[in-house]
Design an enzyme around this catalytic site. Structure first.
Site, PDB file in Angstrom:
ATOM      1  N   ASP A   1     -75.680 -18.059  70.982  1.00  0.00           N
ATOM      2  CA  ASP A   1     -75.495 -16.646  71.345  1.00  0.00           C
ATOM      3  C   ASP A   1     -74.619 -16.515  72.590  1.00  0.00           C
ATOM      4  OD1 ASP A   1     -77.164 -15.853  69.208  1.00  0.00           O
ATOM      5  OD2 ASP A   1     -78.943 -16.145  70.440  1.00  0.00           O
TER       6      ASP A   1
ATOM      7  N   ASP B   1     -73.649 -23.840  72.883  1.00  0.00           N
ATOM      8  CA  ASP B   1     -74.697 -22.826  72.838  1.00  0.00           C
ATOM      9  C   ASP B   1     -74.334 -21.874  71.683  1.00  0.00           C
ATOM     10  OD1 ASP B   1     -76.746 -20.999  73.615  1.00  0.00           O
ATOM     11  OD2 ASP B   1     -75.255 -19.875  74.793  1.00  0.00           O
TER      12      ASP B   1
END
Ligand SMILES: [Mg+2]
Ligand SMILES: [Zn+2]
Length: 167
Positions: A10, A8
């Site tokens: 952020d 991922d």
């Protein structure tokens, strides 16, 4: 088929924006240093490293797709400078509920798996949210939750014979 480290963005690669806010420019992008070492180790083992990220800020008009692409080019260049290679970036620029790619839907990971011939059962998804965990569960992948650059464990799918490990 190859294994892959899915990341991922952020909250994993860079410090997440406040809820309701978005990383709209490179100046706001604050790298989490631990991720550099994880990527370097995976590079060394010949694993793919691929980013899968929801970026609804595009749909909301907070940034353009070109602007987002520029952030990702800078991110890749900065990681490269630190000796860490990211092989690909998949992003969802859409609103919730209008596509198959916005996590917790699985479209981005499935597209990456097709493009790069990835064995998902041998792969790991590293994320900081429930939607990341959900993607991993749906696809029978290991999920690695992280908080502030720290690995909190390894969650193995129920059907897997791989032993559960704790951090
Ligand atoms: Mg996140
Ligand atoms: Zn999407």
């Amino acid at each position: 088929m190859r294994p892959c480290l899915f990341l991922d963005r952020d909250g994993v690669i860079n410090v997440a924006a406040e809820p309701g806010c978005y990383i709209e420019s490179w100046e706001q992008f604050q790298l989490i240093p631990q991720v550099v070492d994880w990527i370097r180790l995976c590079n060394e083992l010949g694993l793919l490293v691929i980013v899968v990220t929801n970026q609804r800020g595009v749909a909301l008009g907070r940034m353009t797709e070109n602007g987002l692409g520029e952030i990702h080019r800078m991110m890749i260049a900065e990681l490269e400078r630190l000796g860490a290679r990211v092989d690909d970036v998949f992003y969802c620029p859409h609103h919730e509920g209008e596509c198959d790619c916005r996590k917790p839907r699985t479209g981005m990971v499935r597209e990456a798996a097709r493009k790069w011939d990835i064995d998902l059962t041998m792969s790991i998804l590293v994320g900081d949210s429930e939607s990341d965990r959900s993607v991993a569960r749906q696809l029978g992948m290991r999920f690695v939750p992280v908080v502030d650059g720290r690995v909190k464990g390894v969650e193995v799918p129920k059907s897997s014979s791989v032993a559960r490990t704790a951090a």
